[in-house]
Design a protein around this motif. Structure first.
Motif, PDB file in Angstrom:
ATOM      1  N   UNK A 137     -14.081 -14.978  17.776  1.00 37.09           N
ATOM      2  CA  UNK A 137     -12.801 -14.637  17.115  1.00 37.09           C
ATOM      3  C   UNK A 137     -13.164 -15.189  15.712  1.00 37.09           C
ATOM      4  N   UNK A 138     -12.144 -14.895  14.707  1.00 38.70           N
ATOM      5  CA  UNK A 138     -12.171 -15.188  13.211  1.00 38.70           C
ATOM      6  C   UNK A 138     -10.465 -15.599  13.075  1.00 38.70           C
ATOM      7  N   UNK A 139     -10.358 -16.916  12.347  1.00 40.20           N
ATOM      8  CA  UNK A 139      -9.277 -17.466  12.263  1.00 40.20           C
ATOM      9  C   UNK A 139      -8.801 -17.433  10.680  1.00 40.20           C
ATOM     10  N   UNK A 140      -7.597 -17.524  10.642  1.00 42.05           N
ATOM     11  CA  UNK A 140      -7.096 -17.648   9.100  1.00 42.05           C
ATOM     12  C   UNK A 140      -5.708 -18.273   9.245  1.00 42.05           C
ATOM     13  N   UNK A 141      -5.293 -19.211   8.253  1.00 42.35           N
ATOM     14  CA  UNK A 141      -4.267 -19.790   7.978  1.00 42.35           C
ATOM     15  C   UNK A 141      -3.529 -19.170   6.878  1.00 42.35           C
ATOM     16  N   UNK A 142      -2.277 -19.416   6.621  1.00 41.07           N
ATOM     17  CA  UNK A 142      -1.618 -18.981   5.428  1.00 41.07           C
ATOM     18  C   UNK A 142      -1.175 -20.254   4.746  1.00 41.07           C
ATOM     19  N   UNK A 143      -0.908 -19.833   3.405  1.00 35.90           N
ATOM     20  CA  UNK A 143      -0.560 -20.834   2.412  1.00 35.90           C
ATOM     21  C   UNK A 143       0.858 -20.445   1.963  1.00 35.90           C
ATOM     22  N   UNK A 144       1.724 -21.221   1.370  1.00 37.73           N
ATOM     23  CA  UNK A 144       3.082 -21.112   0.860  1.00 37.73           C
ATOM     24  C   UNK A 144       3.927 -22.389   1.320  1.00 37.73           C
ATOM     25  N   UNK A 145       3.447 -23.298   1.940  1.00 37.30           N
ATOM     26  CA  UNK A 145       4.163 -24.598   2.340  1.00 37.30           C
ATOM     27  C   UNK A 145       5.141 -25.084   1.246  1.00 37.30           C
ATOM     28  N   UNK A 146       4.664 -25.070   0.114  1.00 39.18           N
ATOM     29  CA  UNK A 146       5.252 -25.398  -1.060  1.00 39.18           C
ATOM     30  C   UNK A 146       6.653 -24.509  -1.351  1.00 39.18           C
ATOM     31  N   UNK A 147       6.788 -23.711  -0.833  1.00 43.32           N
ATOM     32  CA  UNK A 147       7.810 -22.653  -1.005  1.00 43.32           C
ATOM     33  C   UNK A 147       8.709 -22.552   0.458  1.00 43.32           C
TER      34      UNK A 147
END
Length: 197
Positions: A137-147
């Protein structure tokens, strides 16, 4: 062992590569650590561009333009940065600022598959982090916690891009139920009047 105390002073400038892109005339920051495989340097630039260069000469072998929706820059806290690619078994994986995980052919940069990683495109999600390969598998996280978006990590099959699993980092609104017992347990540690994402 070719670089040591006796010859380190002889090191000097070898080449440079202009990683400007077609999305923005304003130069963006580069934050990726390049990866060299069999003499080819793979690196990402702003927005999720990918560059394959001859590591000795800096000659461009190919460049991938992710054709990012530039309006996503409004959702990014810290510019259109991208922190790197993953390279594995003849493929290059990159996340784009507007939320796609892309698999490229390492030989020519051709797109093999492209997956939308966002759970809700009305919220301020972005991707600035590099993907990680583990097993099949390939994993990715997201950004945006600041919002105020809810963090999660998603895993995709290396070959097909099929989603294998998604793990949320924090609980969502209790009124909507929970994805797992762990999220239900975690929700009890939050103020009931929290701003749930």
């Amino acid at each position: 062992d070719k670089i040591n105390r006796s010859n380190v002073s002889e090191l000097g400038f070898a080449w440079e590569y202009d990683a400007r892109n077609t999305i923005s005339r304003i130069p963006k920051r580069l934050k990726a650590t390049p990866i060299v495989v069999d003499g080819i340097m793979f690196t990402s630039g702003a927005w999720g561009f990918v560059y394959a260069l001859d590591a000795k000469t800096g000659k461009e072998l190919w460049k991938y333009d992710p054709k990012v929706d530039a309006t996503y820059l409004r959702r990014a806290c810290c510019d259109a940065v991208n922190r790197g690619v993953a390279v594995w078994m003849g493929k290059v994986y990159v996340g784009t600022l507007d939320g796609y995980l892309v698999c490229l052919d390492a030989k020519n940069g051709a797109e093999i598959w492209r997956k939308d990683t966002f759970t809700d495109r009305t919220k301020a999600y972005t991707i600035t982090s590099p993907p990680q390969v583990a097993g099949s598998i390939v994993m990715i996280g997201n950004s945006g916690g600041e919002y105020g978006v809810r963090g999660y990590i998603t895993a995709y099959d290396l070959q097909s891009g099929e989603q294998k699993w998604r793990f949320f980092i924090v609980p969502g609104d209790p009124k909507n139920g929970f994805e797992s017992e762990e999220m239900e347990m975690a929700s009890k540690t939050w103020d009931p009047s929290s701003h749930w994402a």
